[in-house]
Design a protein around this motif. Structure first.
Motif, PDB file in Angstrom:
ATOM      1  N   ASN A 171       0.832  -1.202   0.000  1.00  0.00           N
ATOM      2  CA  ASN A 171       0.000   0.000   0.000  1.00  0.00           C
ATOM      3  C   ASN A 171       0.869   1.255   0.000  1.00  0.00           C
ATOM      4  O   ASN A 171       1.855   1.340   0.732  1.00  0.00           O
ATOM      5  CB  ASN A 171      -0.911   0.053   1.231  1.00  0.00           C
ATOM      6  N   ILE A 172       0.458   2.224  -0.806  1.00  0.00           N
ATOM      7  CA  ILE A 172       1.025   3.571  -0.763  1.00  0.00           C
ATOM      8  C   ILE A 172      -0.046   4.499  -0.191  1.00  0.00           C
ATOM      9  O   ILE A 172      -1.215   4.415  -0.582  1.00  0.00           O
ATOM     10  CB  ILE A 172       1.447   4.058  -2.168  1.00  0.00           C
ATOM     11  N   THR A 173       0.343   5.365   0.736  1.00  0.00           N
ATOM     12  CA  THR A 173      -0.598   6.326   1.319  1.00  0.00           C
ATOM     13  C   THR A 173      -0.219   7.733   0.882  1.00  0.00           C
ATOM     14  O   THR A 173       0.921   8.171   1.092  1.00  0.00           O
ATOM     15  CB  THR A 173      -0.598   6.244   2.859  1.00  0.00           C
ATOM     16  N   ALA A 174      -1.161   8.432   0.256  1.00  0.00           N
ATOM     17  CA  ALA A 174      -0.924   9.778  -0.261  1.00  0.00           C
ATOM     18  C   ALA A 174      -1.794  10.780   0.488  1.00  0.00           C
ATOM     19  O   ALA A 174      -3.008  10.609   0.599  1.00  0.00           O
ATOM     20  CB  ALA A 174      -1.220   9.838  -1.760  1.00  0.00           C
ATOM     21  N   GLU A 175      -1.168  11.823   0.999  1.00  0.00           N
ATOM     22  CA  GLU A 175      -1.893  12.912   1.655  1.00  0.00           C
ATOM     23  C   GLU A 175      -2.333  13.927   0.590  1.00  0.00           C
ATOM     24  O   GLU A 175      -1.519  14.379  -0.219  1.00  0.00           O
ATOM     25  CB  GLU A 175      -0.993  13.592   2.682  1.00  0.00           C
ATOM     26  N   VAL A 176      -3.602  14.256   0.577  1.00  0.00           N
ATOM     27  CA  VAL A 176      -4.153  15.204  -0.401  1.00  0.00           C
ATOM     28  C   VAL A 176      -4.678  16.420   0.359  1.00  0.00           C
ATOM     29  O   VAL A 176      -5.501  16.287   1.266  1.00  0.00           O
ATOM     30  CB  VAL A 176      -5.284  14.556  -1.225  1.00  0.00           C
ATOM     31  N   LYS A 177      -4.191  17.609  -0.017  1.00  0.00           N
ATOM     32  CA  LYS A 177      -4.544  18.840   0.687  1.00  0.00           C
ATOM     33  C   LYS A 177      -5.281  19.804  -0.238  1.00  0.00           C
ATOM     34  O   LYS A 177      -4.999  19.869  -1.436  1.00  0.00           O
ATOM     35  CB  LYS A 177      -3.286  19.516   1.226  1.00  0.00           C
ATOM     36  N   ALA A 178      -6.226  20.539   0.340  1.00  0.00           N
ATOM     37  CA  ALA A 178      -6.937  21.586  -0.400  1.00  0.00           C
ATOM     38  C   ALA A 178      -6.205  22.909  -0.204  1.00  0.00           C
ATOM     39  O   ALA A 178      -5.950  23.319   0.929  1.00  0.00           O
ATOM     40  CB  ALA A 178      -8.375  21.697   0.102  1.00  0.00           C
ATOM     41  N   VAL A 179      -5.846  23.566  -1.306  1.00  0.00           N
ATOM     42  CA  VAL A 179      -5.145  24.850  -1.233  1.00  0.00           C
ATOM     43  C   VAL A 179      -5.816  25.844  -2.165  1.00  0.00           C
ATOM     44  O   VAL A 179      -6.536  25.472  -3.093  1.00  0.00           O
ATOM     45  CB  VAL A 179      -3.653  24.701  -1.606  1.00  0.00           C
ATOM     46  N   GLU A 180      -5.563  27.103  -1.917  1.00  0.00           N
ATOM     47  CA  GLU A 180      -6.117  28.189  -2.727  1.00  0.00           C
ATOM     48  C   GLU A 180      -4.970  29.044  -3.249  1.00  0.00           C
ATOM     49  O   GLU A 180      -4.081  29.436  -2.485  1.00  0.00           O
ATOM     50  CB  GLU A 180      -7.065  29.037  -1.873  1.00  0.00           C
ATOM     51  N   ASP A 181      -4.964  29.326  -4.564  1.00  0.00           N
ATOM     52  CA  ASP A 181      -3.881  30.124  -5.134  1.00  0.00           C
ATOM     53  C   ASP A 181      -4.198  31.615  -5.049  1.00  0.00           C
ATOM     54  O   ASP A 181      -5.217  32.018  -4.462  1.00  0.00           O
ATOM     55  CB  ASP A 181      -3.604  29.704  -6.583  1.00  0.00           C
ATOM     56  N   ASP A 182      -3.326  32.443  -5.626  1.00  0.00           N
ATOM     57  CA  ASP A 182      -3.483  33.897  -5.549  1.00  0.00           C
ATOM     58  C   ASP A 182      -4.743  34.383  -6.257  1.00  0.00           C
ATOM     59  O   ASP A 182      -5.274  35.452  -5.933  1.00  0.00           O
ATOM     60  CB  ASP A 182      -2.253  34.585  -6.158  1.00  0.00           C
ATOM     61  N   GLN A 183      -5.222  33.621  -7.223  1.00  0.00           N
ATOM     62  CA  GLN A 183      -6.441  33.983  -7.955  1.00  0.00           C
ATOM     63  C   GLN A 183      -7.697  33.412  -7.299  1.00  0.00           C
ATOM     64  O   GLN A 183      -8.781  33.430  -7.890  1.00  0.00           O
ATOM     65  CB  GLN A 183      -6.355  33.497  -9.406  1.00  0.00           C
ATOM     66  N   ASP A 209       2.397  14.591   1.863  1.00  0.00           N
ATOM     67  CA  ASP A 209       3.258  13.431   2.089  1.00  0.00           C
ATOM     68  C   ASP A 209       2.758  12.242   1.278  1.00  0.00           C
ATOM     69  O   ASP A 209       1.559  12.022   1.133  1.00  0.00           O
ATOM     70  CB  ASP A 209       3.276  13.063   3.575  1.00  0.00           C
ATOM     71  N   CYS A 210       3.707  11.472   0.782  1.00  0.00           N
ATOM     72  CA  CYS A 210       3.364  10.273   0.008  1.00  0.00           C
ATOM     73  C   CYS A 210       4.401   9.210   0.342  1.00  0.00           C
ATOM     74  O   CYS A 210       5.596   9.399   0.081  1.00  0.00           O
ATOM     75  CB  CYS A 210       3.359  10.589  -1.490  1.00  0.00           C
ATOM     76  N   THR A 211       3.971   8.124   0.926  1.00  0.00           N
ATOM     77  CA  THR A 211       4.913   7.101   1.373  1.00  0.00           C
ATOM     78  C   THR A 211       4.232   5.740   1.400  1.00  0.00           C
ATOM     79  O   THR A 211       3.009   5.642   1.280  1.00  0.00           O
ATOM     80  CB  THR A 211       5.461   7.447   2.776  1.00  0.00           C
ATOM     81  N   HIS A 212       5.040   4.700   1.561  1.00  0.00           N
ATOM     82  CA  HIS A 212       4.474   3.351   1.694  1.00  0.00           C
ATOM     83  C   HIS A 212       3.941   3.180   3.106  1.00  0.00           C
ATOM     84  O   HIS A 212       4.455   3.757   4.055  1.00  0.00           O
ATOM     85  CB  HIS A 212       5.535   2.292   1.396  1.00  0.00           C
ATOM     86  N   SER A 213       2.896   2.406   3.216  1.00  0.00           N
ATOM     87  CA  SER A 213       2.281   2.165   4.517  1.00  0.00           C
ATOM     88  C   SER A 213       3.108   1.130   5.269  1.00  0.00           C
ATOM     89  O   SER A 213       3.268   0.000   4.785  1.00  0.00           O
ATOM     90  CB  SER A 213       0.842   1.665   4.342  1.00  0.00           C
ATOM     91  N   PRO A 214       3.640   1.466   6.445  1.00  0.00           N
ATOM     92  CA  PRO A 214       4.461   0.509   7.202  1.00  0.00           C
ATOM     93  C   PRO A 214       3.692  -0.767   7.501  1.00  0.00           C
ATOM     94  O   PRO A 214       2.535  -0.741   7.911  1.00  0.00           O
ATOM     95  CB  PRO A 214       4.782   1.278   8.496  1.00  0.00           C
ATOM     96  N   GLY A 215       4.354  -1.886   7.261  1.00  0.00           N
ATOM     97  CA  GLY A 215       3.747  -3.170   7.564  1.00  0.00           C
ATOM     98  C   GLY A 215       2.778  -3.690   6.516  1.00  0.00           C
ATOM     99  O   GLY A 215       2.198  -4.763   6.696  1.00  0.00           O
ATOM    100  N   SER A 216       2.592  -2.946   5.413  1.00  0.00           N
ATOM    101  CA  SER A 216       1.614  -3.382   4.408  1.00  0.00           C
ATOM    102  C   SER A 216       2.196  -4.338   3.375  1.00  0.00           C
ATOM    103  O   SER A 216       1.453  -4.963   2.615  1.00  0.00           O
ATOM    104  CB  SER A 216       1.016  -2.168   3.686  1.00  0.00           C
TER     105      SER A 216
END
Length: 248
Positions: free
Chosen positions: A151-163, A172-179
């Motif tokens: 398993n790979i675990t990817a953190e997805v964040k909501a951001v707003e740009d200047d417009q 963060d994006c990494t392999h899940s320990p123990g998976s």
């Protein structure tokens, strides 16, 4: 006579339909149907990411992982050990160095998972992967097939740009320990085969998660950037307002 009978049946059906329509609520002041009941945003996100990962060449990237070079390097590193383990290490090195072919077949992207951090605007996507590794060595006598899951675990964040445009970006994006799971799918049940499997497993436990992570995480970033704009806006709007509900 036939025409009169047909007219009677038609009038009966019309009366039944009118009665059914009359039972429906027609009050204009009723609340609007929430958008969350019209479109499952989390499911749409998962579907969009899966499609984009596949179209972005995920399976091809997994199939080209340099596992044979990794195993050879692991065998060479083990040969530097000294002491009472020398004979065992030398045997393991011989096994690994006699692998004449190693191919990754049947790479799979399994069903993605999604959870939400209740404290902020972050989502976590679990990306389960499956592989079959074919190992050919004359010391074992026949082909070994290994089944691998990770398993790979990817953190997805909501951001707003200047417009003031909203985006989903990769954190963060990494392999899940123990998976990581490695098991024998097919092959001879013998001591050399078991020793080879144990040796391969020890090396892949250390090296495979980082290899997969290095290939998959950039593709996740690309997949996020190609999501449908309206989907992203709706998803982020629900996320910011606290109305996003993810069914587990």
């Amino acid at each position: 006579m036939f025409q009169i009978a047909g007219l009677i049946v038609f009038c009966g059906l019309l009366a039944q339909t009118t009665a059914q329509l009359g039972a429906l609520p027609l009050d204009d002041n009723l609340p609007a149907v929430p958008i969350s009941t019209l479109s499952d945003l989390p499911a749409s996100l998962i579907s969009g990411l899966s499609d984009n990962l596949l179209s972005g060449g995920l399976l091809n990237s997994l199939q080209k992982l340099p596992l044979l070079d990794t195993l050879k390097s692991g065998a060479d590193a083990s040969s530097g050990l000294v002491g009472g383990l020398f004979r065992k290490v030398n045997s393991v090195t011989s096994l690994l160095n006699n692998i004449i072919d190693l191919k990754i077949t049947d790479p799979q992207l399994l069903e993605l998972g999604l959870v939400q951090n209740p404290d902020d605007l972050r989502l976590y996507v679990t990306i389960p992967l499956g592989l079959v590794i074919n190992v050919k060595t004359p010391l074992v006598g026949s082909l070994l097939k290994l089944k691998v899951k990770l398993n790979i675990t990817a953190e997805v964040k909501a951001v707003e740009d200047d417009q003031k445009n909203v985006h989903l970006v990769l954190g963060d994006c990494t392999h899940s320990p123990g998976s990581l799971e490695i098991s024998l799918l097919d092959g001879p049940v013998s001591l050399p085969a078991q020793n080879l499997l144990d040796s391969i497993t020890r090396i892949l436990d250390k090296s495979l998660p980082e290899l997969v992570q290095g290939k998959v995480c950039p593709l996740v970033n690309e997949a996020l950037s190609h999501l449908d704009v309206s989907l992203v806006q709706s998803l982020v709007g629900k996320l910011i307002s606290g109305q996003l509900v993810i069914k587990v």
